[in-house]
Design an enzyme around this catalytic site. Structure first.
Site, PDB file in Angstrom:
ATOM      1  CB  THR A  91      -0.925   0.002   1.246  1.00  0.00           C
ATOM      2  OG1 THR A  91      -1.674  -1.209   1.232  1.00  0.00           O
ATOM      3  CG2 THR A  91      -1.855   1.191   1.246  1.00  0.00           C
ATOM      4  CB  VAL A  92       3.007   2.844   2.565  1.00  0.00           C
ATOM      5  CG1 VAL A  92       3.714   4.187   2.684  1.00  0.00           C
ATOM      6  CG2 VAL A  92       1.852   2.767   3.548  1.00  0.00           C
ATOM      7  N   GLY A 123     -13.186  -1.033   3.239  1.00  0.00           N
ATOM      8  CA  GLY A 123     -11.724  -1.068   3.176  1.00  0.00           C
ATOM      9  C   GLY A 123     -11.066  -0.133   4.180  1.00  0.00           C
ATOM     10  CD  GLU A 176      -4.814  -3.349   7.479  1.00  0.00           C
ATOM     11  OE1 GLU A 176      -4.550  -4.346   6.786  1.00  0.00           O
ATOM     12  OE2 GLU A 176      -4.442  -2.201   7.183  1.00  0.00           O
ATOM     13  CE  LYS A 208      -1.166   5.350  13.810  1.00  0.00           C
ATOM     14  NZ  LYS A 208      -2.554   5.352  13.321  1.00  0.00           N
TER      15      LYS A 208
HETATM   16  N1  LIG Z   1      -1.253   1.376   5.035  1.00  0.00           N
HETATM   17  C1  LIG Z   1      -1.269   2.543   5.668  1.00  0.00           C
HETATM   18  O1  LIG Z   1      -2.195   3.349   5.490  1.00  0.00           O
HETATM   19  C2  LIG Z   1      -0.137   2.918   6.579  1.00  0.00           C
HETATM   20  C3  LIG Z   1      -0.154   4.177   7.189  1.00  0.00           C
HETATM   21  C4  LIG Z   1       0.925   4.567   8.005  1.00  0.00           C
HETATM   22  C5  LIG Z   1       1.958   3.672   8.206  1.00  0.00           C
HETATM   23  N2  LIG Z   1       1.921   2.440   7.622  1.00  0.00           N
HETATM   24  C6  LIG Z   1       3.040   1.524   7.871  1.00  0.00           C
HETATM   25  O2  LIG Z   1       3.751   1.308   6.665  1.00  0.00           O
HETATM   26  C7  LIG Z   1       4.285  -0.008   6.658  1.00  0.00           C
HETATM   27  C8  LIG Z   1       3.822  -0.735   5.387  1.00  0.00           C
HETATM   28  O3  LIG Z   1       2.410  -0.826   5.406  1.00  0.00           O
HETATM   29  P1  LIG Z   1       1.583  -1.250   4.095  1.00  0.00           P
HETATM   30  O4  LIG Z   1       0.172  -1.006   4.431  1.00  0.00           O
HETATM   31  O5  LIG Z   1       2.183  -0.657   2.887  1.00  0.00           O
HETATM   32  O6  LIG Z   1       1.853  -2.836   4.081  1.00  0.00           O
HETATM   33  P2  LIG Z   1       1.529  -3.881   2.870  1.00  0.00           P
HETATM   34  O7  LIG Z   1       0.555  -3.308   1.927  1.00  0.00           O
HETATM   35  O8  LIG Z   1       1.231  -5.182   3.533  1.00  0.00           O
HETATM   36  O9  LIG Z   1       2.922  -3.998   2.101  1.00  0.00           O
HETATM   37  C9  LIG Z   1       4.038  -4.655   2.641  1.00  0.00           C
HETATM   38  C10 LIG Z   1       5.079  -4.800   1.558  1.00  0.00           C
HETATM   39  O10 LIG Z   1       6.264  -5.327   2.142  1.00  0.00           O
HETATM   40  C11 LIG Z   1       6.704  -6.461   1.383  1.00  0.00           C
HETATM   41  N3  LIG Z   1       7.355  -7.357   2.342  1.00  0.00           N
HETATM   42  C12 LIG Z   1       6.828  -7.906   3.455  1.00  0.00           C
HETATM   43  N4  LIG Z   1       7.766  -8.665   4.078  1.00  0.00           N
HETATM   44  C13 LIG Z   1       8.894  -8.553   3.354  1.00  0.00           C
HETATM   45  C14 LIG Z   1      10.204  -9.082   3.475  1.00  0.00           C
HETATM   46  N5  LIG Z   1      10.542  -9.852   4.492  1.00  0.00           N
HETATM   47  N6  LIG Z   1      11.109  -8.747   2.537  1.00  0.00           N
HETATM   48  C15 LIG Z   1      10.802  -7.947   1.486  1.00  0.00           C
HETATM   49  N7  LIG Z   1       9.567  -7.423   1.322  1.00  0.00           N
HETATM   50  C16 LIG Z   1       8.629  -7.717   2.247  1.00  0.00           C
HETATM   51  C17 LIG Z   1       5.470  -7.031   0.750  1.00  0.00           C
HETATM   52  O11 LIG Z   1       5.840  -7.766  -0.416  1.00  0.00           O
HETATM   53  P3  LIG Z   1       4.731  -8.427  -1.401  1.00  0.00           P
HETATM   54  O12 LIG Z   1       4.031  -7.248  -2.037  1.00  0.00           O
HETATM   55  O13 LIG Z   1       5.512  -9.203  -2.389  1.00  0.00           O
HETATM   56  O14 LIG Z   1       3.842  -9.239  -0.520  1.00  0.00           O
HETATM   57  C18 LIG Z   1       4.681  -5.745   0.427  1.00  0.00           C
HETATM   58  O15 LIG Z   1       5.098  -5.221  -0.796  1.00  0.00           O
HETATM   59  C19 LIG Z   1       3.828  -0.662   7.958  1.00  0.00           C
HETATM   60  O16 LIG Z   1       4.843  -0.541   8.921  1.00  0.00           O
HETATM   61  C20 LIG Z   1       2.617   0.160   8.356  1.00  0.00           C
HETATM   62  O17 LIG Z   1       2.400   0.176   9.757  1.00  0.00           O
HETATM   63  C21 LIG Z   1       0.917   2.048   6.811  1.00  0.00           C
END
Ligand SMILES: NC(=O)c1ccc[n+]([C@@H]2O[C@H](COP(=O)([O-])OP(=O)(O)OC[C@H]3O[C@@H](n4cnc5c(N)ncnc54)[C@H](OP(=O)(O)O)[C@@H]3O)[C@@H](O)[C@H]2O)c1
Length: 440
Positions: free
Chosen positions: A17-18, A191, A194, A209
Site C-alpha cells: 500500500t505505502v 476497506g 484491515e 503512535k
Molecule cells: N497502510 C497505511 O495506510 C499505513 C499508514 C501509516 C503507516 N503504515 C506503515 O507502513 C508499513 C507498510 O504498510 P503497508 O500497508 O504498505 O503494508 P503492505 O501493503 O502489507 O505492504 C508490505 C510490503 O512489504 C513487502 N514485504 C513484506 N515482508 C517482506 C520481506 N521480508 N522482505 C521484502 N519485502 C517484504 C510485501 O511484499 P509483497 O508485495 O511481495 O507481498 C509488500 O510489498 C507498515 O509498517 C505500516 O504500519 C501504513
C-alpha cells in the site's frame, strides 16, 4: 550519491500500500521534487516478498532484488525506505541499514514504539539518520512539527484521535445509530479496516503512535508497556446515545501529558469529549492531534491518518530531508522558485457559487426580471428564499435571498450591478461567495 547529477539512490523495501504509493508518487512528481530540491530521487532497487505479484502499475522487473539484504549490501544505495511492516525483519533491516552507513526512512510505528530505544542507540552510534513522519497519523506532519516548529516549547499536553478505523466506527455509531458490530462490518466492507482489525480496535495502533509522540515531546524513549491501552470493543450504541444527550461525543482518545514533577501520562482509551470541542468534529477516518505548548498555546493538526497517498506524502517528505543531507545541500531556503506554476488568475476569472441578497418591490414579475438578468450572464439559480415578513416591515417590499450556481466572479458582479439598476430593486444588493471548500 552521484556527484555530477546530484542523484540520490534509494532502495525501497516493500511495494505494498505505502511502498507502491511512494514508488508511483516519486515518478508522478519527479519534476516538482527536482525543482524544489535540486536533486533527483532515484529508486534503484526494490525488495518485496513476491516479485511476480501484479502491482497494478508498471515496475521495471530489473529493479527487483532477491532480498532486503541486497539493498543493505549495495554500496550505491544511499537511503533505504523500510515499508515492509512488522517488528522482526523490519528491525533487522533498519539496524543493518544504519550500520552499513545508510539513512533510513520508515513508517513503522510498531517497530519504533517497541524497539525505539534500541534503534535510536544505533542511530547515535552510527551517526546515521532515521526519519519516521509516516509512523504517526499518516499524512499529518506531526513529527516534524514537534521536532522543528515547536522546538521552543515545553509540550504541556497532546490529545490525539489517531486511529482512523476506530474513529470511523465510533462516528457511524454516533451519526447512523449503528451497533458496534454493524459499524465494524461497514468499515471492513469499505476497506477502512484491515481483514484482521485487531490492532486497530484494541487500541494498540493508536497507543504505538502515542508512545512516539510522548517520546518526542518528553525526550526519553518510553517503553511501550508503560502506557495504558483500552480498545473500543466495549462501547455500545446506548453509550453513544447517552453521551450525546449529556453533550459529549465518544472518541478513542490518546492523552499525552507532562506533569510538573517530571512524570509523563500516556494513555489511550474510549473517552467522552465535549461536543463543542474541536476534536468532537473530527469524523470518519480522519485524524487530529491537539498540541498545547507552553509558549504557542493551543494548536491543532488535522488530516488523513492513513492510506496510500497521504502516508506516501510523509515518506517523501522524509526522503527529501534525507536526500538533502546526503547531497550536502544547504538547508532548504524559505523560498524555492521552480517555475512550474506562476501566472496569477484574474479575480474576474475565478469561479464559485454565490449568495445574493436583494431588497425589492413586493409585486409580481420581479423575480422573473432578476432571473432574466442572471441568465443573460450565464448564471443559474439554485434556490430562492423569501424570509417571513418581520414585524414593522413595509408590506410593499420583499427581501429575496438567492443562491446561485457556479459562475465567473466577473459575470456575478456584472449581473449584480445590472440587477441593482432595475427600478424594482430598492437597495444595494449584497453579493457574497459561497465556498464549498472542496480541495479542487
Ligand atoms: N497502510 C497505511 O495506510 C499505513 C499508514 C501509516 C503507516 N503504515 C506503515 O507502513 C508499513 C507498510 O504498510 P503497508 O500497508 O504498505 O503494508 P503492505 O501493503 O502489507 O505492504 C508490505 C510490503 O512489504 C513487502 N514485504 C513484506 N515482508 C517482506 C520481506 N521480508 N522482505 C521484502 N519485502 C517484504 C510485501 O511484499 P509483497 O508485495 O511481495 O507481498 C509488500 O510489498 C507498515 O509498517 C505500516 O504500519 C501504513
Amino acid at each position: 550519491m552521484s556527484e555530477q547529477a546530484k542523484t540520490v539512490r534509494i532502495g525501497l523495501a516493500g511495494l505494498g500500500t505505502v511502498g507502491g504509493g511512494v514508488f508511483q508518487n516519486l515518478i508522478q512528481n519527479k519534476e516538482l521534487l527536482h525543482g524544489r530540491l535540486g536533486i533527483t530521487l532515484d529508486v534503484t532497487a526494490i525488495a518485496v516478498r513476491n516479485p511476480d505479484r501484479d502491482r497494478g502499475f508498471p515496475v521495471d522487473r530489473q529493479l527487483f532484488v532477491n532480498d532486503w539484504k541486497d539493498l543493505v549490501a549495495d554500496p550505491e544505495i544511499d537511503i533505504i525506505i523500510e515499508l515492509i511492516g512488522g517488528t522482526t525483519e523490519a528491525k533487522d533491516l533498519v539496524l543493518a541499514a544504519l550500520r552499513s552507513g545508510k539513512s533510513v526512512v520508515t513508517g513503522n510505528k510498531a517497530l519504533l514504539a517497541e524497539h525505539g530505544a534500541e534503534i535510536f542507540k544505533v542511530v547515535e552510534e552510527t551517526g546515521q539518520a532515521i526519519h519516521y513522519e509516516a509512523a504517526v497519523a499518516g499524512g499529518i506532519p506531526i513529527i516534524k512539527t514537534l521536532l522543528e516548529s515547536l522546538v521552543g516549547n515545553h509540550i504541556v499536553s497532546a490529545y490525539g484521535i489517531i486511529n482512523g478505523t476506530c474513529n470511523y466506527i465510533l462516528t457511524r455509531m454516533a451519526t447512523a445509530d449503528l451497533s458496534y458490530g454493524e459499524a465494524l462490518k461497514e468499515a471492513m466492507d469499505k476497506g477502512y479496516a484491515e481483514a484482521d482489525p485487531t490492532l486497530d480496535i484494541n487500541g494498540m495502533d493508536a497507543a504505538h503512535k502515542a508512545v512516539i509522540i510522548a517520546s518526542l515531546a518528553y525526550g526519553s524513549w518510553l517503553p511501550s508497556d508503560s502506557m495504558h491501552v483500552e480498545g473500543i470493543e466495549a462501547v455500545e450504541l446506548i453509550d453513544m446515545q447517552f453521551a450525546s444527550k449529556l453533550g459529549y461525543s465518544i472518541k478513542l482518545l490518546s492523552v499525552i501529558k507532562g506533569h510538573d514533577d517530571g512524570s509523563i501520562e500516556v494513555r489511550t482509551q474510549p473517552s467522552l469529549i465535549p461536543l463543542d470541542h474541536i476534536l468532537a468534529s473530527v469524523h470518519g477516518v480522519f485524524n487530529a492531534i491537539a498540541v498545547h505548548g507552553d509558549i504557542v498555546g493551543e494548536t491543532l493538526f488535522y488530516g488523513s491518518g492513513a492510506g496510500q497517498n497521504p502516508t506516501s506524502s510523509s515518506v517523501i517528505s522524509d526522503l527529501a530531508d534525507a536526500a538533502m543531507a546526503i547531497a550536502g545541500s544547504k538547508p532548504r531556503s524559505s523560498f524555492v522558485p521552480h517555475g512550474i506554476y506562476g501566472k496569477p488568475v484574474a479575480i474576474e476569472d475565478t469561479t464559485s457559487r454565490y449568495y445574493l441578497r436583494l431588497e425589492a418591490e413586493a409585486r409580481p414579475g420581479v423575480l422573473a426580471q432578476i432571473a432574466g438578468l442572471l441568465a443573460d450572464h450565464q448564471i443559474g439559480i439554485i434556490s430562492v428564499l423569501q424570509p417571513d415578513e418581520g414585524q414593522g416591515q413595509d408590506p410593499q417590499t420583499a427581501q429575496l435571498i438567492l443562491t446561485l450556481h457556479e459562475a465567473r466572479y466577473g459575470d456575478a458582479v456584472a449581473a449584480r450591478d445590472a440587477i441593482a439598476q432595475l427600478s424594482c430593486i430598492l437597495d444595494k444588493p449584497a453579493l457574497f461567495r459561497i465556498e464549498t471548500l472542496d480541495p479542487q
